[in-house]
Motif scaffolding. Sequence first.
Motif, PDB file in Angstrom:
ATOM      1  N   ARG A 114       0.796   0.418  -2.107  1.00 28.81           N
ATOM      2  CA  ARG A 114       1.475   0.534  -0.813  1.00 28.81           C
ATOM      3  C   ARG A 114       0.460   0.757   0.319  1.00 28.81           C
ATOM      4  O   ARG A 114       0.549   0.116   1.373  1.00 28.81           O
ATOM      5  CB  ARG A 114       2.481   1.684  -0.867  1.00 28.81           C
ATOM      6  N   SER A 115      -0.504   1.646   0.079  1.00 30.70           N
ATOM      7  CA  SER A 115      -1.518   1.899   1.110  1.00 30.70           C
ATOM      8  C   SER A 115      -2.380   0.658   1.344  1.00 30.70           C
ATOM      9  O   SER A 115      -2.735   0.340   2.488  1.00 30.70           O
ATOM     10  CB  SER A 115      -2.393   3.079   0.697  1.00 30.70           C
ATOM     11  N   HIS A 118      -0.365  -1.716   3.458  1.00 34.95           N
ATOM     12  CA  HIS A 118      -0.373  -1.289   4.858  1.00 34.95           C
ATOM     13  C   HIS A 118      -1.707  -1.627   5.521  1.00 34.95           C
ATOM     14  O   HIS A 118      -1.744  -2.067   6.683  1.00 34.95           O
ATOM     15  CB  HIS A 118      -0.115   0.219   4.943  1.00 34.95           C
ATOM     16  N   ARG A 122      -2.226  -4.046   8.728  1.00 43.46           N
ATOM     17  CA  ARG A 122      -2.923  -3.623   9.944  1.00 43.46           C
ATOM     18  C   ARG A 122      -4.106  -4.546  10.243  1.00 43.46           C
ATOM     19  O   ARG A 122      -4.336  -4.911  11.406  1.00 43.46           O
ATOM     20  CB  ARG A 122      -3.417  -2.179   9.773  1.00 43.46           C
TER      21      ARG A 122
END
Length: 202
Positions: A114-115, A118, A122
């Motif tokens: 998930r990180s 993200h 970004r």
Amino acid sequence: MIANSVTRWSRRIGLAAAMAAAAVPSWAATDAQGGGGGGLPQLDATTYPTQIFWLIVSFILLYVIMSKVAIPRISDVLEERQERIEDDIETADRLRGEAEAVKAEYEKAVADARSEAHALVRKAMDEIAASHATAEAEAAKKTAETTKAAEARIAEQRTEALESLKSVASEAAAEATVKLTGIKVSDAKVGKAVEAAMQGGA
């Protein structure tokens, strides 16, 4: 727990064996006397010594058999069952620990994914914003260059138009002077006069 269970079972079996041993010599005495007596052989006082003897012998034999054969086997079975239960409990605890470890690894992998997602989003947004900024800068630069080139062309065309207008005005002024006054003025004077008039009009 195992020792208590074995003791209880040994007492029960010993009691049953004693009762059976007490009955065996009585039946044997009855058969030896011709059988078919009317009273209970166990209550005949003359057979008490024989009954006690065979009771002791039977009890000793059954005790030896129980203590040397039956009880050790029962104890071994109970111990084996207890060990199996303990092994099953240990295996269950180990499997639970492994399951918890796998769950923790799965949750960590999901959090890392998930990180990472993200971070990728970004990064993509930053790249898109940078690309838009670059495109806008290039568009503004091209627009400025185009505007500057257009202004240069307009200024050049204006200069050419003014030169053409000056030439036409000089010719028209020279012809008008000749017609009005009959005097032919030189082109230099006519040009200066037209230029002065144009500058004054501007």
